[in-house]
Scaffold this motif. Structure first.
Motif: not given
Length: 572
Positions: A520, A523, A538, A557, A562, A565
């Motif tokens: 998270h 991201d 990551w 990713k 990413l 979204v």
């Protein structure tokens, strides 16, 4: 879906939770700590045996340690520290006779260990029917802190063994100690019956029956008392009431059947049986407070008086589990026989020990066999293990059987457990319904607020309500990385990436090894333009043994960044 700390319905404590006890001493306070020696070892074979004993004791091999220490003494090793060691190793290994013979006297060990030695000598005297010696130790001498709880509960039984009715029926008192107050009532009731003071004994039992669901602990004692009085119908009522609190309990079920068919009543507890149980109470208290060495000492003393008491094996296994000695723990749990009241709990702990050791197949097989009889706690253990092994649909089916057994008394933990398993099995509508049932029963439970709130956030549902729920969870547990992660993820899903970074950085500081939280945070970093840091997070995810789905996402990713979204606007 993220990691959670699920509350197991099978782990509810009864009386130890309800009864506040005096603070437990640490093992160091009790003098039960490794003794460092400054001896010169050169040329001292006795000291070599002493060192071997120390090593064996450190490894939990108290039988071997006791033998090494005895040889060290025979070879002339210095006896001050040695006598303490011989006593301690013998007691911990269960050789109470040797421990009593080697109990250190004044000046040979700390005051706390000397007092434990007095208690050990009294128990050994009681075990060999030397009531006069036991009475002289327990009544004429002082077995003080940290062994007062054990001493106060045992003394009336010693008095009874010596024929002292007045001392035997005096209620044990230890200021501020709720366990002594409650279990002292039980011991007094049993001793009053022994001296044929039946009305007074029954008055105590009636007090014990007023403790709500916790009174189920004492129902077998009161029911047996009634059966011995030829009042089997009243005993059945006592057992039925207890079974409402502990559905399917094998011992209560067997006792009810015995009373209903007016079979022979259980015998009144012997003095040794009563004394053993009196020592089991402080053992349980020390175990609950994670004072494992003192718990082990009391359990060994209790077993010297009544080695057939199967609660001892269960608690002995728990002590070894606390000491991280899985082999001895499993050996202890395996001693509990089928049909015993403790059998289900012992098989549960044994199965979880096997699961922790990586033998999930054997753990599941054992749990399934225990659950085949339909006993509630066995079903719960099986459901927990199924969930732990990602067999979610089977877990749902098993928990549903427990909910059916409990009927209107099914509490929020069961719906929470089933909701988690349904969510993992892909049945979100069913999961949501269960989680909301649980929330209706327990609207302020942080784990529940966090799980349902996170689930809604992750799906882009009810974001306003979900954000409020997770904020309440974080307020209740401000040091929970999982809950702070949920709050950070809520901000991410709503497009507030800077707030998301702030909370997710806090979460990863608290839970640095959690792959979900690291994912998270990666991201969130990407969305605020911190792409190097995002790739670092990551990469970190891949180092933390993620499941296959998360591993694939992190790898994608890292390769492509990413994408896709779309923030969800929260309803206000």
């Amino acid at each position: 879906m993220k990691r959670l700390a699920l509350v197991s319905a099978a782990s509810c404590a009864l009386l130890l939770t309800a009864c506040a006890t005096t603070p437990a001493p640490s093992a160091e306070d009790a003098g039960l700590r490794p003794v460092q020696s400054n001896h010169d070892t050169e040329g001292q074979s006795g000291y070599g045996q002493f060192l071997a004993g120390q090593k064996a004791q450190a490894d939990g091999q108290n039988d071997e340690a006791s033998s090494y220490f005895a040889r060290a003494e025979a070879l002339g090793a210095e006896t001050g520290t040695l006598k303490h060691r011989i006593f301690q190793a013998a007691l911990f290994s269960g050789d109470v006779t040797r421990a009593a013979a080697s109990a250190p006297g004044e000046g040979e060990a700390s005051v706390m260990v000397v007092r434990l030695g007095l208690l050990t000598r009294a128990v050994e005297a009681l075990a060999v029917n030397d009531a006069a010696t036991a009475k002289a130790i327990m009544i004429d001498q002082t077995v003080g802190f940290p062994h007062r709880q054990a001493s106060v509960l045992l003394t009336p039984w010693v008095a009874a063994a010596a024929g002292d009715e007045e001392g035997a029926v005096a209620r044990p008192v230890l200021r501020g100690d709720r366990l002594v107050e409650v279990f002292g009532l039980l011991g007094q009731a049993q001793l009053l019956e022994r001296f044929n003071r039946l009305d007074e004994a029954e008055a105590n039992y009636r007090i014990l029956m007023g403790f709500g669901d916790a009174s189920a602990i004492f129902a077998p004692d009161y029911g047996a008392f009634l059966e011995r009085r030829k009042r089997a119908a009243e005993a059945v009522v006592v057992y039925d009431t207890a079974l409402k609190a502990r559905p399917g309990d094998p011992a209560l079920t067997a006792a009810r059947e015995r009373a209903a068919k007016k079979r022979k009543a259980p015998a009144m507890p012997t003095i040794r049986e009563g004394s053993s149980r009196a020592l089991l109470i402080p053992a349980s208290a020390m175990l609950a407070d994670k004072q494992y060495q003192l718990a082990l000492a009391y359990l060994r003393l209790s077993a010297r008086l009544d080695p057939k008491r199967e609660e001892l094996w269960l608690e002995l296994g728990d002590v070894y589990t606390g000491l991280e000695d899985a082999e001895n723990a499993r050996s202890a749990y395996a001693q509990v026989k089928a049909g015993s009241r403790e059998y289900t709990a012992a098989r549960s702990r044994l199965a979880w020990s096997l699961q922790a050791a990586g033998d999930s197949d054997k753990a599941l097989k054992m749990a399934a066999e225990a659950a085949a009889g339909g006993q509630r706690d066995a079903l719960l253990t099986y459901a927990d293990l199924l969930r732990a092994n990602q067999r979610y649909a089977e877990s749902v089916t098993t928990i549903s059987r427990v909910i059916e057994i409990d009927g209107d008394k099914a509490d929020w933990r069961l719906f929470y457990m089933r909701g988690v398993s349904r969510e993992r099995a892909g049945d979100w509508p069913g999961a949501e319904a269960d989680l909301q049932k649980a929330l209706a029963q327990q609207p302020d439970e942080p784990e529940l607020l966090n799980f349902l709130g996170y689930a809604w956030i992750d799906r882009g549902q009810n974001l306003g309500q979900a954000l409020d729920m997770v904020q309440r969870a974080v307020s209740a547990n401000p040091r929970s990385g999982a809950m702070i992660d949920s709050l950070g993820w809520a901000y991410f899903r709503m497009g507030d990436y800077r707030n998301a970074v702030d909370f997710l950085e806090r979460a990863v500081t608290l839970e640095p090894a959690d792959p979900d939280i690291n994912d998270h945070l990666g991201d969130a970093y990407w969305q605020v333009g911190r792409q190097i840091e995002a790739r670092f997070q990551w990469t970190r995810v891949l180092q933390l043994k993620p499941d296959a789905a998360m591993k694939a996402k992190a790898e994608a990713k890292l390769a492509n960044g990413l994408t896709g979204v779309t923030p969800v606007v929260a309803e206000r």
